[in-house]
Every structure is written in structure tokens, then in C-alpha cells.
Write a protein that holds these residues in place. Structure first.
Motif, mmCIF file in Angstrom:
data_model
loop_
_atom_site.group_PDB
_atom_site.id
_atom_site.type_symbol
_atom_site.label_atom_id
_atom_site.label_comp_id
_atom_site.label_asym_id
_atom_site.label_seq_id
_atom_site.Cartn_x
_atom_site.Cartn_y
_atom_site.Cartn_z
ATOM 1 N N ALA A 5 0.824 -1.199 0.000
ATOM 2 C CA ALA A 5 0.000 0.000 0.000
ATOM 3 C C ALA A 5 0.858 1.248 0.000
ATOM 4 N N ALA A 6 2.023 1.168 0.614
ATOM 5 C CA ALA A 6 2.883 2.339 0.729
ATOM 6 C C ALA A 6 3.912 2.426 -0.389
ATOM 7 N N ARG A 7 4.028 1.372 -1.196
ATOM 8 C CA ARG A 7 5.032 1.359 -2.248
ATOM 9 C C ARG A 7 4.632 2.322 -3.361
ATOM 10 N N PRO A 8 5.553 3.156 -3.843
ATOM 11 C CA PRO A 8 5.207 4.073 -4.932
ATOM 12 C C PRO A 8 4.746 3.302 -6.164
ATOM 13 N N ILE A 9 3.729 3.831 -6.807
ATOM 14 C CA ILE A 9 3.180 3.167 -7.983
ATOM 15 C C ILE A 9 3.962 3.581 -9.209
ATOM 16 N N SER A 10 4.350 2.620 -10.011
ATOM 17 C CA SER A 10 5.023 2.899 -11.267
ATOM 18 C C SER A 10 4.494 1.941 -12.313
ATOM 19 N N CYS A 11 4.794 2.248 -13.572
ATOM 20 C CA CYS A 11 4.354 1.363 -14.648
ATOM 21 C C CYS A 11 4.986 -0.014 -14.526
ATOM 22 N N SER A 12 6.216 -0.093 -14.006
ATOM 23 C CA SER A 12 6.875 -1.392 -13.870
ATOM 24 C C SER A 12 6.153 -2.261 -12.854
ATOM 25 N N ILE A 13 5.697 -1.647 -11.752
ATOM 26 C CA ILE A 13 4.936 -2.412 -10.753
ATOM 27 C C ILE A 13 3.640 -2.903 -11.355
ATOM 28 N N LEU A 14 2.930 -2.028 -12.089
ATOM 29 C CA LEU A 14 1.666 -2.433 -12.698
ATOM 30 C C LEU A 14 1.887 -3.531 -13.729
ATOM 31 N N ALA A 47 -1.036 0.611 -4.514
ATOM 32 C CA ALA A 47 -0.966 -0.202 -5.731
ATOM 33 C C ALA A 47 -2.185 -1.100 -5.872
ATOM 34 N N ARG A 48 -2.776 -1.517 -4.745
ATOM 35 C CA ARG A 48 -3.966 -2.366 -4.817
ATOM 36 C C ARG A 48 -5.138 -1.603 -5.427
ATOM 37 N N ARG A 49 -5.190 -0.303 -5.152
ATOM 38 C CA ARG A 49 -6.241 0.532 -5.743
ATOM 39 C C ARG A 49 -6.050 0.633 -7.253
ATOM 40 N N ALA A 50 -4.793 0.713 -7.688
ATOM 41 C CA ALA A 50 -4.506 0.758 -9.122
ATOM 42 C C ALA A 50 -4.977 -0.525 -9.802
ATOM 43 N N LEU A 51 -4.782 -1.657 -9.136
ATOM 44 C CA LEU A 51 -5.226 -2.927 -9.708
ATOM 45 C C LEU A 51 -6.748 -2.995 -9.793
ATOM 46 N N GLN A 52 -7.432 -2.396 -8.816
ATOM 47 C CA GLN A 52 -8.895 -2.344 -8.868
ATOM 48 C C GLN A 52 -9.359 -1.529 -10.073
ATOM 49 N N VAL A 53 -8.684 -0.402 -10.302
ATOM 50 C CA VAL A 53 -9.023 0.438 -11.454
ATOM 51 C C VAL A 53 -8.751 -0.328 -12.746
ATOM 52 N N ASP A 101 -9.265 5.440 -23.205
ATOM 53 C CA ASP A 101 -10.645 5.809 -22.903
ATOM 54 C C ASP A 101 -11.254 4.880 -21.859
ATOM 55 N N HIS A 102 -10.901 3.582 -21.893
ATOM 56 C CA HIS A 102 -11.372 2.658 -20.857
ATOM 57 C C HIS A 102 -10.812 3.059 -19.486
ATOM 58 N N MET A 103 -9.511 3.386 -19.461
ATOM 59 C CA MET A 103 -8.874 3.749 -18.197
ATOM 60 C C MET A 103 -9.428 5.058 -17.663
ATOM 61 N N SER A 104 -9.670 6.015 -18.557
ATOM 62 C CA SER A 104 -10.206 7.297 -18.131
ATOM 63 C C SER A 104 -11.582 7.131 -17.489
ATOM 64 N N SER A 105 -12.428 6.313 -18.102
ATOM 65 C CA SER A 105 -13.754 6.069 -17.539
ATOM 66 C C SER A 105 -13.661 5.375 -16.187
ATOM 67 N N ALA A 106 -12.766 4.379 -16.080
ATOM 68 C CA ALA A 106 -12.606 3.656 -14.820
ATOM 69 C C ALA A 106 -12.098 4.576 -13.716
ATOM 70 N N LEU A 107 -11.133 5.417 -14.044
ATOM 71 C CA LEU A 107 -10.618 6.366 -13.049
ATOM 72 C C LEU A 107 -11.678 7.385 -12.665
ATOM 73 N N GLY A 108 -12.511 7.779 -13.632
ATOM 74 C CA GLY A 108 -13.592 8.710 -13.329
ATOM 75 C C GLY A 108 -14.591 8.120 -12.353
ATOM 76 N N LEU A 109 -14.820 6.795 -12.451
ATOM 77 C CA LEU A 109 -15.709 6.133 -11.510
ATOM 78 C C LEU A 109 -15.053 5.938 -10.152
ATOM 79 N N ALA A 110 -13.758 5.636 -10.164
ATOM 80 C CA ALA A 110 -13.053 5.356 -8.913
ATOM 81 C C ALA A 110 -12.699 6.622 -8.140
ATOM 82 N N PHE A 111 -12.360 7.681 -8.867
ATOM 83 C CA PHE A 111 -11.950 8.935 -8.230
ATOM 84 C C PHE A 111 -12.683 10.091 -8.897
ATOM 85 N N LYS A 112 -13.039 11.056 -8.123
ATOM 86 C CA LYS A 112 -13.628 12.273 -8.678
ATOM 87 C C LYS A 112 -12.485 13.197 -9.060
#
Length: 238
Positions: A5-14, A47-53, A101-112
Motif C-alpha cells: 500500500a505504501a510502495r510508490p506506484i510505477s508502470c513497472s509495478i503495474l 498499488a492495490r487501488r490501481a489494480l482495482q481500477v 478511454d477505458h482507463m479514463s472512464s474507470a478512473l472517473g468512476l473510482a476517483f472524482k
């Protein structure tokens, strides 16, 4: 698990979590992955939140594929024939399955999104000024390129004319641009580079139209706004 949860999120982690990237035939658009990493890192850093998105975006992409397969069930057998006959296939079939566009919509739902909410709340003429500045940047292939307020006002007048809307005079546009700079949408200064965003009213009125202005919001936020807000989509999707 707690440390993730505290690890910085990067594209390599994802990439490690979602699956090893296939460079030759990627399933996830790189811009979508970068956008997710930046937004989730700024919002929570989890990072777990990123995986949910990612899961939400993947569901959206899978549903898009499912809907198209229902409309065209025999596409794989007749793809060459339909192409030869001039049949139309969605442009996105040539792109990664999970796109921006899929990611943008998902992030819009997950975060305002604060930026998207801000752009949506701008009065119409401020939105027109923003679109005029964006289109000027696209012409020179430099999204954050500077121009003078006089040049911006000329572009804004042409846009108002194309939309059959009355335009504001230059002396009214100058304080509006300062207000947009105060909101973080524009950057504005003088020829010497001194910031005028916090100047008092008399100083603002005395500033002439040679003052440079540039786009201050991130390209990712602008791209998301273009996807989600119809006003920007109509003017900027050219």
C-alpha cells in the motif's frame, strides 16, 4: 501485503502485477497504464487501488469486445472479404484491447477528478478560451507552447464565430485569463517572465495584450476531459 500500500506506484509495478508486457502485441495501451499510475499515485499511492481500477477498465474493454462480437459474430471468417468489399471495422480493433478511454472512464468512476470537475465548471467563454489555446498548441505540435494574449484572443474570436457565438472584447478577456491562471488552468506572465497571476487589479488592467499565456494543466487531464466532457469533445476531437 501491508507494504504494498505504501510502495510508490510505477508502470513497472503495474506491469508485474497485471502481466508481463508484450511489446510486439500489447494488450494494454501504454498511455493508459501511465495515466492510471499517475492518478492513483496522486490520490492514494495504493498499488492495490490501481489494480482495482485496472479491473474496472478491463471489464469495460471486455464488454466492448463482447458487444462487437454479438453484432459481427463471423468477423474472423469474413474479415478479409469485408475489407475487400469496403466493410467497416472499428478503428480500435487495430489498437490494444485496453485503451486510454477505458482507463479514463474507470478512473472517473473510482476517483472524482478535481481537474475535470474544474474544467466542467468553467463558464462558457473560459472553456472557449481554453479550447482556442489547446488548438493553437496542436498547430505547432507543442501543447504547452506560449502565445500572446492578442494571438489567443484572435483564435478565440474565430472559434466563437465558428460556433455562432458572440465573442468578448479583448479588454474583458485579459482579466478572465488571469482568473484562469489563478485556477491553475493557464500560465500567464509578462515578457520578462514576471508572474502577473497575483497582481492587483490596476496592474492587471495595465498589462497589454503582448503578455504571454500557456496551458498549465497536464496533457493527461486534458485528454481525459476530452473523453468525458461533451463540450470539449465536440471542439477538440478534430
Amino acid at each position: 501485503a501491508a507494504s504494498s500500500a505504501a510502495r510508490p506506484i510505477s508502470c513497472s509495478i503495474l506491469t508485474l502485477k497485471v502481466g508481463r508486457a508484450d511489446v510486439a502485441n500489447p494488450v494494454v495501451e501504454h498511455a493508459a497504464m501511465v495515466f492510471c499510475a499517475r492518478k492513483v499515485a496522486a490520490a492514494s499511492g495504493d498499488a492495490r487501488r490501481a489494480l482495482q481500477v485496472f479491473g474496472m477498465a478491463a471489464e469495460s474493454a471486455a464488454e466492448e469486445l463482447r458487444q462487437w462480437s454479438l453484432v459481427s459474430p463471423s468477423r474472423s471468417a469474413s474479415s478479409s472479404a469485408s475489407a475487400a468489399a469496403g466493410g467497416t471495422q472499428p478503428v480500435w480493433l487495430e489498437k490494444p484491447a485496453l485503451r486510454f478511454d477505458h482507463m479514463s472512464s474507470a478512473l472517473g468512476l473510482a476517483f472524482k477528478s478535481r481537474v475535470i470537475a474544474l474544467l466542467e465548471s468553467l463558464p462558457q467563454h473560459q472553456q472557449l478560451l481554453l479550447c482556442a489555446l489547446v488548438l493553437r498548441g496542436r498547430k505547432v505540435s507543442a501543447p504547452n507552447a506560449q502565445c500572446t494574449l492578442a494571438d489567443l484572443h484572435a483564435s478565440y474570436k474565430r472559434m466563437c464565430s465558428s460556433q455562432r457565438l458572440p465573442h468578448l472584447p479583448a479588454n474583458e478577456v485579459l482579466p478572465i485569463c488571469h482568473n484562469m491562471a489563478a485556477c491553475g488552468v493557464f500560465g500567464i506572465g509578462d515578457i520578462g517572465g514576471r508572474s502577473l497571476a497575483r497582481a492587483d487589479a490596476p496592474a492587471r488592467r495595465s498589462a497589454d495584450l503582448s503578455t504571454p499565456v500557456w496551458l498549465a494543466i497536464a496533457e493527461d487531464d486534458l485528454k481525459a476531459a476530452t473523453q468525458e466532457l461533451r463540450f470539449f469533445r465536440n471542439l477538440l476531437c478534430t
